[in-house]
Design a protein around this motif. Structure first.
Motif, PDB file in Angstrom:
ATOM      1  N   LEU A  44       0.836  -1.208   0.000  1.00 34.91           N
ATOM      2  CA  LEU A  44       0.000   0.000   0.000  1.00 34.91           C
ATOM      3  C   LEU A  44       0.868   1.254   0.000  1.00 34.91           C
ATOM      4  O   LEU A  44       0.622   2.204  -0.757  1.00 34.91           O
ATOM      5  CB  LEU A  44      -0.927  -0.007   1.218  1.00 34.91           C
ATOM      6  N   MET A  45       1.907   1.252   0.830  1.00 38.15           N
ATOM      7  CA  MET A  45       2.789   2.420   0.916  1.00 38.15           C
ATOM      8  C   MET A  45       3.522   2.642  -0.401  1.00 38.15           C
ATOM      9  O   MET A  45       3.702   3.776  -0.837  1.00 38.15           O
ATOM     10  CB  MET A  45       3.796   2.224   2.041  1.00 38.15           C
ATOM     11  N   SER A  46       3.954   1.552  -1.048  1.00 40.75           N
ATOM     12  CA  SER A  46       4.625   1.696  -2.334  1.00 40.75           C
ATOM     13  C   SER A  46       3.697   2.312  -3.367  1.00 40.75           C
ATOM     14  O   SER A  46       4.112   3.143  -4.186  1.00 40.75           O
ATOM     15  CB  SER A  46       5.125   0.329  -2.822  1.00 40.75           C
ATOM     16  N   ASN A  47       2.427   1.901  -3.348  1.00 39.95           N
ATOM     17  CA  ASN A  47       1.463   2.467  -4.295  1.00 39.95           C
ATOM     18  C   ASN A  47       1.196   3.942  -4.012  1.00 39.95           C
ATOM     19  O   ASN A  47       0.957   4.721  -4.939  1.00 39.95           O
ATOM     20  CB  ASN A  47       0.158   1.666  -4.258  1.00 39.95           C
ATOM     21  N   ILE A  48       1.234   4.325  -2.736  1.00 42.01           N
ATOM     22  CA  ILE A  48       1.093   5.750  -2.399  1.00 42.01           C
ATOM     23  C   ILE A  48       2.258   6.538  -2.993  1.00 42.01           C
ATOM     24  O   ILE A  48       2.068   7.591  -3.624  1.00 42.01           O
ATOM     25  CB  ILE A  48       1.028   5.942  -0.872  1.00 42.01           C
ATOM     26  N   ASP A  49       3.482   6.024  -2.823  1.00 44.88           N
ATOM     27  CA  ASP A  49       4.656   6.681  -3.409  1.00 44.88           C
ATOM     28  C   ASP A  49       4.509   6.796  -4.924  1.00 44.88           C
ATOM     29  O   ASP A  49       4.766   7.852  -5.511  1.00 44.88           O
ATOM     30  CB  ASP A  49       5.933   5.892  -3.077  1.00 44.88           C
ATOM     31  N   ASN A  50       4.109   5.689  -5.563  1.00 43.46           N
ATOM     32  CA  ASN A  50       3.981   5.686  -7.020  1.00 43.46           C
ATOM     33  C   ASN A  50       2.968   6.718  -7.491  1.00 43.46           C
ATOM     34  O   ASN A  50       3.216   7.467  -8.446  1.00 43.46           O
ATOM     35  CB  ASN A  50       3.569   4.299  -7.519  1.00 43.46           C
ATOM     36  N   ALA A  51       1.809   6.740  -6.839  1.00 40.16           N
ATOM     37  CA  ALA A  51       0.743   7.641  -7.272  1.00 40.16           C
ATOM     38  C   ALA A  51       1.148   9.102  -7.118  1.00 40.16           C
ATOM     39  O   ALA A  51       0.952   9.913  -8.028  1.00 40.16           O
ATOM     40  CB  ALA A  51      -0.533   7.347  -6.477  1.00 40.16           C
ATOM     41  N   ILE A  52       1.718   9.443  -5.969  1.00 41.45           N
ATOM     42  CA  ILE A  52       2.033  10.852  -5.716  1.00 41.45           C
ATOM     43  C   ILE A  52       3.244  11.312  -6.511  1.00 41.45           C
ATOM     44  O   ILE A  52       3.240  12.406  -7.093  1.00 41.45           O
ATOM     45  CB  ILE A  52       2.219  11.090  -4.207  1.00 41.45           C
ATOM     46  N   VAL A  53       4.290  10.475  -6.580  1.00 41.06           N
ATOM     47  CA  VAL A  53       5.473  10.858  -7.364  1.00 41.06           C
ATOM     48  C   VAL A  53       5.111  10.966  -8.844  1.00 41.06           C
ATOM     49  O   VAL A  53       5.529  11.895  -9.538  1.00 41.06           O
ATOM     50  CB  VAL A  53       6.615   9.856  -7.145  1.00 41.06           C
ATOM     51  N   GLY A  88       6.046  13.385 -12.791  1.00 46.12           N
ATOM     52  CA  GLY A  88       5.957  12.939 -14.168  1.00 46.12           C
ATOM     53  C   GLY A  88       6.366  11.499 -14.392  1.00 46.12           C
ATOM     54  O   GLY A  88       6.755  10.779 -13.477  1.00 46.12           O
ATOM     55  N   VAL A  89       6.290  11.101 -15.666  1.00 41.48           N
ATOM     56  CA  VAL A  89       6.487   9.704 -16.047  1.00 41.48           C
ATOM     57  C   VAL A  89       7.926   9.249 -15.804  1.00 41.48           C
ATOM     58  O   VAL A  89       8.163   8.128 -15.351  1.00 41.48           O
ATOM     59  CB  VAL A  89       6.109   9.504 -17.531  1.00 41.48           C
ATOM     60  N   SER A  90       8.912  10.092 -16.118  1.00 44.21           N
ATOM     61  CA  SER A  90      10.301   9.674 -15.951  1.00 44.21           C
ATOM     62  C   SER A  90      10.642   9.423 -14.480  1.00 44.21           C
ATOM     63  O   SER A  90      11.359   8.472 -14.150  1.00 44.21           O
ATOM     64  CB  SER A  90      11.244  10.722 -16.536  1.00 44.21           C
ATOM     65  N   ALA A  91      10.098  10.261 -13.597  1.00 41.87           N
ATOM     66  CA  ALA A  91      10.327  10.047 -12.161  1.00 41.87           C
ATOM     67  C   ALA A  91       9.667   8.760 -11.697  1.00 41.87           C
ATOM     68  O   ALA A  91      10.223   8.012 -10.887  1.00 41.87           O
ATOM     69  CB  ALA A  91       9.795  11.240 -11.370  1.00 41.87           C
ATOM     70  N   LEU A  92       8.465   8.502 -12.231  1.00 43.39           N
ATOM     71  CA  LEU A  92       7.774   7.257 -11.876  1.00 43.39           C
ATOM     72  C   LEU A  92       8.568   6.047 -12.363  1.00 43.39           C
ATOM     73  O   LEU A  92       8.682   5.038 -11.654  1.00 43.39           O
ATOM     74  CB  LEU A  92       6.368   7.265 -12.479  1.00 43.39           C
ATOM     75  N   ALA A  93       9.140   6.143 -13.568  1.00 43.37           N
ATOM     76  CA  ALA A  93       9.960   5.047 -14.090  1.00 43.37           C
ATOM     77  C   ALA A  93      11.195   4.823 -13.228  1.00 43.37           C
ATOM     78  O   ALA A  93      11.628   3.687 -13.032  1.00 43.37           O
ATOM     79  CB  ALA A  93      10.368   5.349 -15.526  1.00 43.37           C
ATOM     80  N   ALA A  94      11.758   5.900 -12.696  1.00 41.19           N
ATOM     81  CA  ALA A  94      12.954   5.765 -11.853  1.00 41.19           C
ATOM     82  C   ALA A  94      12.650   5.090 -10.527  1.00 41.19           C
ATOM     83  O   ALA A  94      13.551   4.540  -9.884  1.00 41.19           O
ATOM     84  CB  ALA A  94      13.565   7.139 -11.603  1.00 41.19           C
ATOM     85  N   LEU A  95      11.381   5.119 -10.093  1.00 39.97           N
ATOM     86  CA  LEU A  95      11.028   4.477  -8.828  1.00 39.97           C
ATOM     87  C   LEU A  95      11.223   2.967  -8.875  1.00 39.97           C
ATOM     88  O   LEU A  95      11.515   2.346  -7.852  1.00 39.97           O
ATOM     89  CB  LEU A  95       9.573   4.774  -8.469  1.00 39.97           C
ATOM     90  N   SER A  96      11.055   2.367 -10.055  1.00 40.59           N
ATOM     91  CA  SER A  96      11.154   0.912 -10.138  1.00 40.59           C
ATOM     92  C   SER A  96      12.527   0.393  -9.748  1.00 40.59           C
ATOM     93  O   SER A  96      12.648  -0.408  -8.809  1.00 40.59           O
ATOM     94  CB  SER A  96      10.761   0.446 -11.546  1.00 40.59           C
ATOM     95  N   PRO A  97      13.611   0.822 -10.405  1.00 41.56           N
ATOM     96  CA  PRO A  97      14.929   0.354  -9.946  1.00 41.56           C
ATOM     97  C   PRO A  97      15.295   0.884  -8.566  1.00 41.56           C
ATOM     98  O   PRO A  97      15.977   0.200  -7.793  1.00 41.56           O
ATOM     99  CB  PRO A  97      15.892   0.887 -11.015  1.00 41.56           C
ATOM    100  N   GLY A  98      14.824   2.092  -8.237  1.00 41.76           N
ATOM    101  CA  GLY A  98      15.095   2.618  -6.905  1.00 41.76           C
ATOM    102  C   GLY A  98      14.469   1.764  -5.821  1.00 41.76           C
ATOM    103  O   GLY A  98      15.086   1.496  -4.786  1.00 41.76           O
ATOM    104  N   THR A  99      13.244   1.300  -6.081  1.00 42.73           N
ATOM    105  CA  THR A  99      12.552   0.448  -5.113  1.00 42.73           C
ATOM    106  C   THR A  99      13.216  -0.911  -5.006  1.00 42.73           C
ATOM    107  O   THR A  99      13.307  -1.487  -3.917  1.00 42.73           O
ATOM    108  CB  THR A  99      11.077   0.287  -5.513  1.00 42.73           C
ATOM    109  N   VAL A 100      13.676  -1.450  -6.143  1.00 45.83           N
ATOM    110  CA  VAL A 100      14.380  -2.740  -6.105  1.00 45.83           C
ATOM    111  C   VAL A 100      15.571  -2.668  -5.160  1.00 45.83           C
ATOM    112  O   VAL A 100      15.781  -3.552  -4.320  1.00 45.83           O
ATOM    113  CB  VAL A 100      14.834  -3.146  -7.523  1.00 45.83           C
ATOM    114  N   LEU A 101      16.343  -1.601  -5.283  1.00 46.57           N
ATOM    115  CA  LEU A 101      17.525  -1.466  -4.419  1.00 46.57           C
ATOM    116  C   LEU A 101      17.146  -1.133  -2.979  1.00 46.57           C
ATOM    117  O   LEU A 101      17.762  -1.632  -2.034  1.00 46.57           O
ATOM    118  CB  LEU A 101      18.454  -0.384  -4.974  1.00 46.57           C
TER     119      LEU A 101
END
Length: 201
Positions: free
Chosen positions: A30-39, A44-57
């Motif tokens: 749930l918290m990850s989805n909150i981050d995704n939605a607000i970021v 924008g889209v590029s920041a949202l795309a950067a969350l994926s590898p950032g979250t993996v690490l």
């Protein structure tokens, strides 16, 4: 404190325990989805795309140390059954110390020094690396506290208290929502770094 006496647990009591316990483990996604939605909305889209590898690490690496909470559950449960709350507290102290030591001595330096290399190894697009690195490093700084929180929640569950951990993670979710909005949308508009700095369970 006296050792807890064994009792016959009926289905209703089991559901009263399992319901809050399930809520605890659903809080992370749930918290990850909150981050995704607000970021995504704010940066924008590029920041949202950067969350994926950032979250993996930032998050997936912590899962490598999930054995800490699993081991704590068993150790504290046995201590609680034999020596009550006092025994559970004694059993919890070394687990918390180990969790903090692993986070502070291993993970924080690892995030600070190895994030850029890890992103290159994952073949993350160069234009996404600055935001992904910012997210991972900021979250990595909190790794000692994240591991300690996981161990503490496991100890409460071992002591048959599912309501207190649920209150903790729901409070963190509410703080995360407010913090993400303040740091990403208004007034600070920090983008991915703001999303990483929000409270997490």
């Amino acid at each position: 404190t006296r050792a807890a006496e064994p009792a016959i647990v009926d289905k209703t009591a089991m559901l009263k325990f399992y319901g809050p316990a399930l809520g605890i483990f659903l809080a992370g996604p749930l918290m990850s989805n909150i981050d995704n939605a607000i970021v995504g909305r704010a940066a924008g889209v590029s920041a949202l795309a950067a969350l994926s590898p950032g979250t993996v690490l930032a998050d997936q690496v912590l899962y490598l140390f999930s054995f800490l909470s699993r081991a704590t559950t068993g150790i504290v449960a046995r201590a609680y059954a034999s020596d009550g709350a006092d025994g559970a507290k004694r059993a919890l102290r070394p687990a918390l110390a180990l969790a903090f030591a692993i986070g502070a001595c291993l993970l924080v330096p690892g995030y600070a020094l190895g994030t850029s290399s890890a992103l290159r190894a994952l073949r993350v697009a160069p234009e996404l690396r600055p935001d992904a690195a910012a997210y991972a490093i900021i979250r990595g700084i909190a790794a000692p506290f994240a591991l300690c929180q996981s161990v503490a929640l496991a100890a409460l569950l071992a002591a048959r208290d599912a309501k207190t951990p649920l209150k903790v993670v729901l409070g963190a979710a509410a703080l995360n929502l407010v913090g993400d909005w303040a740091l990403c949308v208004w007034p600070l508009q920090l983008g991915v770094a703001g999303g990483a700095a929000g409270p997490t369970p």
